[in-house]
Design an enzyme around this catalytic site. Sequence first.
Site, mmCIF file in Angstrom:
data_model
loop_
_atom_site.group_PDB
_atom_site.id
_atom_site.type_symbol
_atom_site.label_atom_id
_atom_site.label_comp_id
_atom_site.label_asym_id
_atom_site.label_seq_id
_atom_site.Cartn_x
_atom_site.Cartn_y
_atom_site.Cartn_z
ATOM 1 N N ASP A 199 -61.466 61.398 48.852
ATOM 2 C CA ASP A 199 -61.566 61.572 47.405
ATOM 3 C C ASP A 199 -62.951 61.196 46.896
ATOM 4 O O ASP A 199 -63.647 60.352 47.475
ATOM 5 C CB ASP A 199 -60.545 60.692 46.685
ATOM 6 C CG ASP A 199 -59.114 61.116 46.954
ATOM 7 O OD1 ASP A 199 -58.910 62.245 47.439
ATOM 8 O OD2 ASP A 199 -58.209 60.312 46.674
ATOM 9 N N LYS A 200 -63.308 61.779 45.781
ATOM 10 C CA LYS A 200 -64.582 61.470 45.125
ATOM 11 C C LYS A 200 -64.729 59.971 44.898
ATOM 12 O O LYS A 200 -65.799 59.396 45.140
ATOM 13 C CB LYS A 200 -64.670 62.212 43.791
ATOM 14 C CG LYS A 200 -65.907 61.874 42.976
ATOM 15 C CD LYS A 200 -65.885 62.572 41.622
ATOM 16 C CE LYS A 200 -67.068 62.144 40.766
ATOM 17 N NZ LYS A 200 -67.021 62.763 39.413
#
Length: 260
Positions: free
Chosen positions: A64-65
């Site tokens: 994930d970012k």
Amino acid sequence: MKRKLDWRLKSHGCEILFEDSAVLALNKPAGLLVLPDRYDKQKPSLFGILNEELGKIYVVHRIDKETSGVIIFGKTSAAHRALNNQFQSRSVEKVYHAIVIGEVKQESMIIDVPLRESSKTGVVKIDLRRGKEAITELTVVKRFNGYMLLEVQPKTGRMHQIRVHLQHVGLPILGDDVYGGGSGFYLSQVKPGYRETGDEKPLLSRVALHASLLRMEHPDSGEPLSIEAPLPKDMRSVLKYLEKFRSVSDHTMFSEAPLR
């Protein structure tokens, strides 16, 4: 080209952990995309940077970012295929560390609960009937009053798997405003009698989840390949203050040494 790539990666807070003719492993900072944003192509992404500097690069997996830590890319189609096969066969060991809100009595736990994307874009939910298999193992590394540091090993690779599974067992990840962990961590949350003259800045302002280790076979040689990324500064800072103000006396002190 190598010097320019190093400079571009470092300018985004990213560092090379391992590189040879087949594999490139990076320590991704929180906040940096792996793949280009589907709506805003101008946002920096690892794939965009690597593709511009190295030419063809192959995405093997994603994080994930807002998650920091180890991510690996294939530099050839053969390496990409071999690494993909290992991820799909679940032979890659993936170790994460998470700071969570809440406590459980167990020292370890296996969460076997199916997941699927909800109608809300970018959000995942539990669905016992139509969800896909998702398995996560967790172990308590350190206990604090109201918080814990966990070692987490996802055995499947579903989107937001760790975040949703931990929320499901009542242990939302600190800073996860999508799945119940709040918007960040402030010293005032744990320090008795805290006083701030101005606006208090958070010690951590993202999901407290870090991809610490990937262990697999090298796609060319078949030799064991282990890539580690040390716990980042923001998570270490949170643990420092939890140790100081929310310590549980019958457990060992958090160590600065790399976590296993």
